[in-house]
Scaffold this motif. Structure first.
Motif, PDB file in Angstrom:
ATOM      1  N   LEU A 115       0.842  -1.205   0.000  1.00  0.00           N
ATOM      2  CA  LEU A 115       0.000   0.000   0.000  1.00  0.00           C
ATOM      3  C   LEU A 115       0.876   1.253   0.000  1.00  0.00           C
ATOM      4  O   LEU A 115       0.592   2.226  -0.705  1.00  0.00           O
ATOM      5  CB  LEU A 115      -0.932  -0.002   1.216  1.00  0.00           C
ATOM      6  N   PHE A 163      -6.722  -3.873   2.816  1.00  0.00           N
ATOM      7  CA  PHE A 163      -6.876  -3.081   1.595  1.00  0.00           C
ATOM      8  C   PHE A 163      -8.086  -2.159   1.680  1.00  0.00           C
ATOM      9  O   PHE A 163      -8.009  -0.970   1.372  1.00  0.00           O
ATOM     10  CB  PHE A 163      -6.994  -3.997   0.376  1.00  0.00           C
ATOM     11  N   SER A 211      -7.801   0.555   4.368  1.00  0.00           N
ATOM     12  CA  SER A 211      -6.465   1.142   4.450  1.00  0.00           C
ATOM     13  C   SER A 211      -6.529   2.613   4.826  1.00  0.00           C
ATOM     14  O   SER A 211      -5.700   3.107   5.579  1.00  0.00           O
ATOM     15  CB  SER A 211      -5.712   0.953   3.133  1.00  0.00           C
ATOM     16  N   SER A 228      -2.685   5.180   9.342  1.00  0.00           N
ATOM     17  CA  SER A 228      -2.167   6.528   9.159  1.00  0.00           C
ATOM     18  C   SER A 228      -0.759   6.616   9.743  1.00  0.00           C
ATOM     19  O   SER A 228      -0.095   7.606   9.602  1.00  0.00           O
ATOM     20  CB  SER A 228      -3.098   7.565   9.791  1.00  0.00           C
ATOM     21  N   LYS A 238      11.907  -2.229 -10.820  1.00  0.00           N
ATOM     22  CA  LYS A 238      10.640  -2.548 -10.177  1.00  0.00           C
ATOM     23  C   LYS A 238       9.949  -3.622 -11.016  1.00  0.00           C
ATOM     24  O   LYS A 238       9.737  -3.434 -12.219  1.00  0.00           O
ATOM     25  CB  LYS A 238       9.763  -1.296 -10.133  1.00  0.00           C
ATOM     26  N   PRO A 239       9.610  -4.776 -10.421  1.00  0.00           N
ATOM     27  CA  PRO A 239       8.979  -5.846 -11.197  1.00  0.00           C
ATOM     28  C   PRO A 239       7.718  -5.364 -11.912  1.00  0.00           C
ATOM     29  O   PRO A 239       6.893  -4.671 -11.316  1.00  0.00           O
ATOM     30  CB  PRO A 239       8.636  -6.900 -10.137  1.00  0.00           C
ATOM     31  N   PHE A 298       4.333  -5.518 -10.325  1.00  0.00           N
ATOM     32  CA  PHE A 298       3.885  -4.535  -9.342  1.00  0.00           C
ATOM     33  C   PHE A 298       3.637  -3.174  -9.959  1.00  0.00           C
ATOM     34  O   PHE A 298       3.381  -2.205  -9.252  1.00  0.00           O
ATOM     35  CB  PHE A 298       4.912  -4.414  -8.202  1.00  0.00           C
ATOM     36  N   LYS A 299       3.754  -3.097 -11.284  1.00  0.00           N
ATOM     37  CA  LYS A 299       3.471  -1.811 -11.920  1.00  0.00           C
ATOM     38  C   LYS A 299       1.970  -1.609 -12.068  1.00  0.00           C
ATOM     39  O   LYS A 299       1.172  -2.503 -11.779  1.00  0.00           O
ATOM     40  CB  LYS A 299       4.176  -1.754 -13.278  1.00  0.00           C
ATOM     41  N   ASP A 300       1.621  -0.484 -12.588  1.00  0.00           N
ATOM     42  CA  ASP A 300       0.218  -0.094 -12.529  1.00  0.00           C
ATOM     43  C   ASP A 300      -0.719  -0.858 -13.467  1.00  0.00           C
ATOM     44  O   ASP A 300      -1.847  -1.157 -13.095  1.00  0.00           O
ATOM     45  CB  ASP A 300       0.104   1.405 -12.824  1.00  0.00           C
ATOM     46  N   LEU A 342      -6.285  -1.704 -11.930  1.00  0.00           N
ATOM     47  CA  LEU A 342      -7.151  -2.197 -10.853  1.00  0.00           C
ATOM     48  C   LEU A 342      -7.203  -1.131  -9.771  1.00  0.00           C
ATOM     49  O   LEU A 342      -6.387  -0.208  -9.760  1.00  0.00           O
ATOM     50  CB  LEU A 342      -6.576  -3.491 -10.277  1.00  0.00           C
ATOM     51  N   PRO A 343      -8.163  -1.274  -8.841  1.00  0.00           N
ATOM     52  CA  PRO A 343      -8.249  -0.265  -7.769  1.00  0.00           C
ATOM     53  C   PRO A 343      -6.974  -0.235  -6.916  1.00  0.00           C
ATOM     54  O   PRO A 343      -6.314  -1.264  -6.732  1.00  0.00           O
ATOM     55  CB  PRO A 343      -9.419  -0.758  -6.901  1.00  0.00           C
ATOM     56  N   HIS A 344      -6.663   0.931  -6.423  1.00  0.00           N
ATOM     57  CA  HIS A 344      -5.562   1.111  -5.482  1.00  0.00           C
ATOM     58  C   HIS A 344      -6.114   1.394  -4.091  1.00  0.00           C
ATOM     59  O   HIS A 344      -7.246   1.846  -3.954  1.00  0.00           O
ATOM     60  CB  HIS A 344      -4.682   2.298  -5.921  1.00  0.00           C
ATOM     61  N   GLY A 345      -5.302   1.119  -3.088  1.00  0.00           N
ATOM     62  CA  GLY A 345      -5.694   1.465  -1.725  1.00  0.00           C
ATOM     63  C   GLY A 345      -5.488   2.949  -1.498  1.00  0.00           C
ATOM     64  O   GLY A 345      -4.956   3.656  -2.341  1.00  0.00           O
ATOM     65  N   LYS A 346      -5.944   3.394  -0.377  1.00  0.00           N
ATOM     66  CA  LYS A 346      -5.783   4.820  -0.074  1.00  0.00           C
ATOM     67  C   LYS A 346      -5.001   4.944   1.219  1.00  0.00           C
ATOM     68  O   LYS A 346      -5.538   4.779   2.300  1.00  0.00           O
ATOM     69  CB  LYS A 346      -7.144   5.491   0.072  1.00  0.00           C
ATOM     70  N   VAL A 347      -3.739   5.239   1.076  1.00  0.00           N
ATOM     71  CA  VAL A 347      -2.916   5.384   2.261  1.00  0.00           C
ATOM     72  C   VAL A 347      -2.542   6.843   2.424  1.00  0.00           C
ATOM     73  O   VAL A 347      -2.078   7.484   1.484  1.00  0.00           O
ATOM     74  CB  VAL A 347      -1.629   4.545   2.146  1.00  0.00           C
ATOM     75  N   THR A 348      -2.791   7.332   3.584  1.00  0.00           N
ATOM     76  CA  THR A 348      -2.299   8.670   3.871  1.00  0.00           C
ATOM     77  C   THR A 348      -1.206   8.524   4.898  1.00  0.00           C
ATOM     78  O   THR A 348      -1.392   7.965   5.961  1.00  0.00           O
ATOM     79  CB  THR A 348      -3.413   9.550   4.455  1.00  0.00           C
ATOM     80  N   ASN A 349      -0.048   8.979   4.530  1.00  0.00           N
ATOM     81  CA  ASN A 349       1.113   8.743   5.368  1.00  0.00           C
ATOM     82  C   ASN A 349       1.405   9.953   6.224  1.00  0.00           C
ATOM     83  O   ASN A 349       2.089  10.869   5.813  1.00  0.00           O
ATOM     84  CB  ASN A 349       2.308   8.463   4.465  1.00  0.00           C
ATOM     85  N   GLU A 350       0.865   9.927   7.408  1.00  0.00           N
ATOM     86  CA  GLU A 350       1.130  11.089   8.261  1.00  0.00           C
ATOM     87  C   GLU A 350       2.229  10.809   9.270  1.00  0.00           C
ATOM     88  O   GLU A 350       2.648  11.702   9.999  1.00  0.00           O
ATOM     89  CB  GLU A 350      -0.142  11.466   9.026  1.00  0.00           C
ATOM     90  N   GLN A 351       2.664   9.554   9.310  1.00  0.00           N
ATOM     91  CA  GLN A 351       3.724   9.166  10.269  1.00  0.00           C
ATOM     92  C   GLN A 351       3.415   9.650  11.670  1.00  0.00           C
ATOM     93  O   GLN A 351       4.141  10.495  12.206  1.00  0.00           O
ATOM     94  CB  GLN A 351       5.068   9.758   9.835  1.00  0.00           C
TER      95      GLN A 351
END
Lengths: 202, 202, 202
Positions: free
Chosen positions: A23, A76, A79, A84, B141-142, B145-147, B193-202
């Protein structure tokens, strides 16, 4: 029974850690699925090859395949809300997987009457193997080579299983908690082992 | 007969795709040869280990070794004139290899009476495995795993083989064309395909 | 006897080369240990899987495990004084490991009555495999794909073993010196094989 519990915990934890990395790298849903599955089952497959368990054993795990699939899909779809703080949570799940699979791999090696050294290798391969494959496929530096103490805890758990703990389920569960906790503390407080001293003058 | 045809097409296509990547990375002739061979035979070897076929089977393929060697040498010597649009052609050959080996791997798994899930895994490992090894060795990058949609087509082909197509050679050839075409269309039109939604705020 | 000598030399040389790479990457002592062990035993394990030797054979090498462990620890503790010119020394040790393991792998394949082509593959896998695993894990471009002639010398040594040299221990030792020397000269004087000509106009 303990064997099944460790397999279950390790599979869920590593499936989730693989899904987290995927992700983070913004893979699509199938990429997330593949990286999660490879992380969950790669360490065990590697160990089976190296210590000589028939790989066909891999295929008697329909329940675990289902569990891993479900874990990945849940991660997924949730996510956005769940993750976060990937960096921290990803490391926690990886630590649980490391501990559970190290003990599970060591139990298998003990059952096969391998030497203590081989039991420790099985613990490290099973515990850390899936994470290494995950990180190499994602083009990252493997956690095992990062600064905070990591695989040593798997080796130590393997040693403790080898010298007799494997006979007592409760002791094994305590070992799981201790191993995962030590790894997490290593991450949080940056516990380190000694480094070499290389001066590169070429 | 169909088995041999799929093995032949997959071997040629992946040997060429590996040689293309190696030429792009400016490897010398032996590096081109090694990457071509690893791409052509790595997916099958990986599948053999994972589904429990004796690896010695790898060595009964002298004809395919020769075919792969010849393909790689031809590509090497005609690289200047042939490859001016690597990115597109490399992806086309990879797509053909993906389709041919996915079907071939699925046929083998069906012959071994594996479950539908295992047939699909064999299809993905055989179809995508060589390409993943190629990309990891080359530090890329394999593709998997590409788009653009990739391994899903291998899994789908495996599913179709598993539910009965494997009895009919003509149906298998049609499946080859359909699978490769769908992969190429995915690349050309960026089907995702759909992607997940990750927001990386750490 | 020659078999043991080649195993010993290859193990020490690759354990040291893996430790060198790990020290350069500033891994901690356990990371240095793991990369050294994987480099020393990875090529042989890969060859065993590919040519069909039971992997359990890996575990009958307690003496070599001890030797590798000792080599790595020595390098680690004396890293400051010993390694000030890593690039050169690392390549030298890698060259010795390449030569020793190429010959050792070829001897094993000859004993198993494999074809000349398979003996050459075994030589390349055994000689270069550990180094490729080392470089992939460390996130480096594998030496085998760099410009100076490398794996060809392993293939050539395999060929020479296959056509009869394996009967004469002295001839094998001479082959070891010749192979390692040719690899080192390739590195020092940048001997290269032909490259392809790719023009990327997209």
């Amino acid at each position: 029974m303990a064997w099944e519990v460790f397999s279950f915990i390790g599979t869920v934890a590593f499936a989730i850690s693989g899904a987290f990395v995927a992700l983070e790298e913004d893979y699509d849903i199938f990429g997330v699925y593949i990286l999660g599955m490879v992380t969950a089952f790669g360490g065990g497959a590697l160990r089976n090859v190296v210590i000589g368990v028939p790989v066909s054993v891999l295929w008697d795990q329909n329940f675990l395949f289902g569990v891993a699939t479900l874990s990945i899909l849940l991660i997924f779809y949730f996510s956005k809300s769940v993750i976060s703080h990937w960096n921290r949570w990803g490391t926690y799940f990886d630590a649980i997987g490391l501990a559970a699979f190290a003990i599970q791999g060591a139990m298998l090696a003990v059952k096969m009457d391998l030497s203590i050294a081989a039991v420790m290798v099985a613990a490290v391969l099973t515990g850390a193997g899936g994470g290494v494959i995950r990180d190499v496929l994602a083009g990252r530096k493997p956690l095992i080579f990062k600064d905070d103490i990591y695989a040593v805890w798997a080796a130590a758990a393997g040693f403790i299983v080898a010298i007799g703990f494997y006979k007592n389920d409760l002791a094994l569960y305590a070992l799981l908690v201790a191993t995962a906790t030590l790894r997490i503390l290593s991450f949080l407080f940056h516990w380190k082992l000694p480094h070499g001293k290389v001066t590169n003058e070429q």
